[in-house]
Design an enzyme around this catalytic site. Structure first.
Site, PDB file in Angstrom:
ATOM      1  N   SER A  96       0.848  -1.197   0.000  1.00 12.92           N
ATOM      2  CA  SER A  96       0.000   0.000   0.000  1.00 12.92           C
ATOM      3  C   SER A  96       0.878   1.239   0.000  1.00 12.92           C
ATOM      4  CB  SER A  96      -0.871   0.012   1.266  1.00 12.92           C
ATOM      5  OG  SER A  96      -1.479   1.275   1.429  1.00 12.92           O
ATOM      6  N   TYR A 101      -2.302  -1.384  10.524  1.00 14.29           N
ATOM      7  CA  TYR A 101      -2.302  -1.693   9.087  1.00 14.29           C
ATOM      8  C   TYR A 101      -1.037  -1.144   8.421  1.00 14.29           C
ATOM      9  CZ  TYR A 101      -3.974  -1.500   4.197  1.00 14.29           C
ATOM     10  OH  TYR A 101      -4.116  -1.641   2.824  1.00 14.29           O
TER      11      TYR A 101
HETATM   12  P1  NDP Z   1     -11.104  -6.372  -0.031  1.00 14.52           P
HETATM   13  O1  NDP Z   1     -11.460  -6.222   1.399  1.00 14.52           O
HETATM   14  O2  NDP Z   1     -12.007  -5.875  -1.088  1.00 14.52           O
HETATM   15  O3  NDP Z   1     -10.780  -7.930  -0.342  1.00 14.52           O
HETATM   16  C1  NDP Z   1      -9.872  -8.623   0.457  1.00 14.52           C
HETATM   17  C2  NDP Z   1      -9.971 -10.083   0.142  1.00 14.52           C
HETATM   18  O4  NDP Z   1      -9.034 -10.764   1.002  1.00 14.52           O
HETATM   19  C3  NDP Z   1     -11.348 -10.643   0.459  1.00 14.52           C
HETATM   20  O5  NDP Z   1     -11.704 -11.616  -0.489  1.00 14.52           O
HETATM   21  C4  NDP Z   1     -11.145 -11.260   1.828  1.00 14.52           C
HETATM   22  O6  NDP Z   1     -12.028 -12.312   2.118  1.00 14.52           O
HETATM   23  C5  NDP Z   1      -9.734 -11.782   1.697  1.00 14.52           C
HETATM   24  N1  NDP Z   1      -9.185 -12.023   3.027  1.00 14.52           N
HETATM   25  C6  NDP Z   1      -9.088 -11.130   4.044  1.00 14.52           C
HETATM   26  N2  NDP Z   1      -8.638 -11.744   5.139  1.00 14.52           N
HETATM   27  C7  NDP Z   1      -8.440 -13.036   4.799  1.00 14.52           C
HETATM   28  C8  NDP Z   1      -7.999 -14.164   5.501  1.00 14.52           C
HETATM   29  N3  NDP Z   1      -7.683 -14.111   6.802  1.00 14.52           N
HETATM   30  N4  NDP Z   1      -7.903 -15.345   4.854  1.00 14.52           N
HETATM   31  C9  NDP Z   1      -8.228 -15.431   3.551  1.00 14.52           C
HETATM   32  N5  NDP Z   1      -8.670 -14.404   2.828  1.00 14.52           N
HETATM   33  C10 NDP Z   1      -8.779 -13.216   3.444  1.00 14.52           C
HETATM   34  O7  NDP Z   1      -9.648  -5.706  -0.152  1.00 14.52           O
HETATM   35  P2  NDP Z   1      -8.943  -4.951  -1.378  1.00 14.52           P
HETATM   36  O8  NDP Z   1      -9.155  -5.683  -2.643  1.00 14.52           O
HETATM   37  O9  NDP Z   1      -9.280  -3.525  -1.287  1.00 14.52           O
HETATM   38  O10 NDP Z   1      -7.410  -5.077  -0.935  1.00 14.52           O
HETATM   39  C11 NDP Z   1      -6.553  -6.035  -1.496  1.00 14.52           C
HETATM   40  C12 NDP Z   1      -5.128  -5.671  -1.161  1.00 14.52           C
HETATM   41  O11 NDP Z   1      -4.855  -4.355  -1.621  1.00 14.52           O
HETATM   42  C13 NDP Z   1      -4.830  -5.671   0.334  1.00 14.52           C
HETATM   43  O12 NDP Z   1      -3.531  -6.180   0.542  1.00 14.52           O
HETATM   44  C14 NDP Z   1      -4.877  -4.209   0.698  1.00 14.52           C
HETATM   45  O13 NDP Z   1      -4.103  -3.914   1.823  1.00 14.52           O
HETATM   46  C15 NDP Z   1      -4.311  -3.593  -0.566  1.00 14.52           C
HETATM   47  N6  NDP Z   1      -4.665  -2.195  -0.741  1.00 14.52           N
HETATM   48  C16 NDP Z   1      -5.983  -1.830  -0.902  1.00 14.52           C
HETATM   49  C17 NDP Z   1      -6.313  -0.496  -1.046  1.00 14.52           C
HETATM   50  C18 NDP Z   1      -7.707  -0.049  -1.227  1.00 14.52           C
HETATM   51  O14 NDP Z   1      -7.941   1.154  -1.160  1.00 14.52           O
HETATM   52  N7  NDP Z   1      -8.666  -0.911  -1.478  1.00 14.52           N
HETATM   53  C19 NDP Z   1      -5.267   0.554  -1.018  1.00 14.52           C
HETATM   54  C20 NDP Z   1      -3.932   0.054  -0.853  1.00 14.52           C
HETATM   55  C21 NDP Z   1      -3.660  -1.273  -0.719  1.00 14.52           C
HETATM   56  P3  NDP Z   1     -13.256 -12.076   3.175  1.00 14.52           P
HETATM   57  O15 NDP Z   1     -13.999 -10.881   2.674  1.00 14.52           O
HETATM   58  O16 NDP Z   1     -14.005 -13.331   3.065  1.00 14.52           O
HETATM   59  O17 NDP Z   1     -12.605 -11.849   4.502  1.00 14.52           O
END
Ligand code: NDP
Length: 228
Positions: free
Chosen positions: A136, A149
């Protein structure tokens, strides 16, 4: 830039929603066989309907033993995207031990563990590989209420460099993508801006041979934020 991943097998964590889900779809459309790892089975069921033939794996990546059980025998993987994360927003003084541990186990430790599993497989098969850690912008710049985070993402910068150093001799490249806020479910909690597609394009570039000389590095997808 049309990328072709035919003949390659990719593993994407956090595949159920947001950036991970779109990364699975882009890899699938580019010919890769994809192992889609996430926590909510319903997401994996709907994703499998959109991308028939993907291999869904439902596991809580914050649970070390469950992850070992689910992925220990995953077999050869050429491309890995460590994307799963949770963004627990709390003022610094209100962050609990549970918040801290959950943040680090999901966001950082799972990337460490899944990379070990996948990299061992790459080395055993003698194949080159590419790993992308989805980090991020907060690895570089602070925002309110994101101490735990942000700490996981700051640590991910050094994890990426260390993995690149240790795995380079095996022809395994390791890089990160550092997006600003994108409007996924997680992003909407914080604020607004670029397209998920912009992040996915950078992930695919780093996975591909088009970035063959890049390792231990990171691509900021921040719409120029850090330049200001
Ligand atoms: P979302 O919350 O939209 O999706 C995250 C996904 O990861 C979900 O499918 C979730 O499943 C899964 N997940 C979370 N925890 C677990 C776990 N313990 N085991 C297995 N699966 C898990 O997130 P984003 O797509 O927004 O983010 C994706 C990446 O991008 C992350 O690393 C985030 O830090 C990074 N990022 C995002 C930004 C943003 O603004 N969106 C900005 C900068 C970085 P479930 O919902 O079932 O828990």
């Amino acid at each position: 830039m049309q990328l072709n991943f035919s003949g390659l097998r990719a593993l994407v964590t956090g595949a159920g929603k947001g950036i991970g889900r779109d990364t699975v779809k882009a890899l699938y459309a580019s010919g890769a066989r994809v192992v889609a790892v996430s926590r909510t089975n319903a997401d994996l069921v709907s994703l499998s309907k959109e991308c028939p033939g993907i291999e869904p794996v439902c596991v809580d990546l914050g649970d070390w033993k469950a992850t070992e059980k689910a992925l220990g025998g995953v077999g050869p993987v050429d491309l890995l995207v460590n994307n799963a994360a949770v963004a627990l927003m709390r003022p610094f003084l209100e962050v609990t031990k549970e918040d801290f541990d959950r943040s680090f186990s999901v966001n950082l430790r799972s990337a460490f563990q899944v990379s070990q599993i996948v990299a061992r497989g790459m080395i055993n098969c003698g194949v080159p590989g590419s790993i992308v850690n989805v980090s991020s912008m907060v690895a570089h710049v602070t925002f309110p209420n994101l101490a735990a985070y942000s700490a996981t993402k700051g640590a991910m910068t050094m994890l990426t460099k260390s993995m690149a150093m240790d795995l380079g001799p095996y022809k395994i490249r390791v890089n990160s993508v550092n997006p600003t806020v994108v409007l996924t479910a997680m992003g909407q909690k914080v604020s607004a801006d670029p397209e998920v597609e912009d992040v996915v394009n950078s992930i695919l570039f780093l996975l591909s041979g088009r970035s063959a000389s890049t390792s231990g590095s990171g691509i900021l997808v921040d719409a120029g934020y850090l330049a200001s």
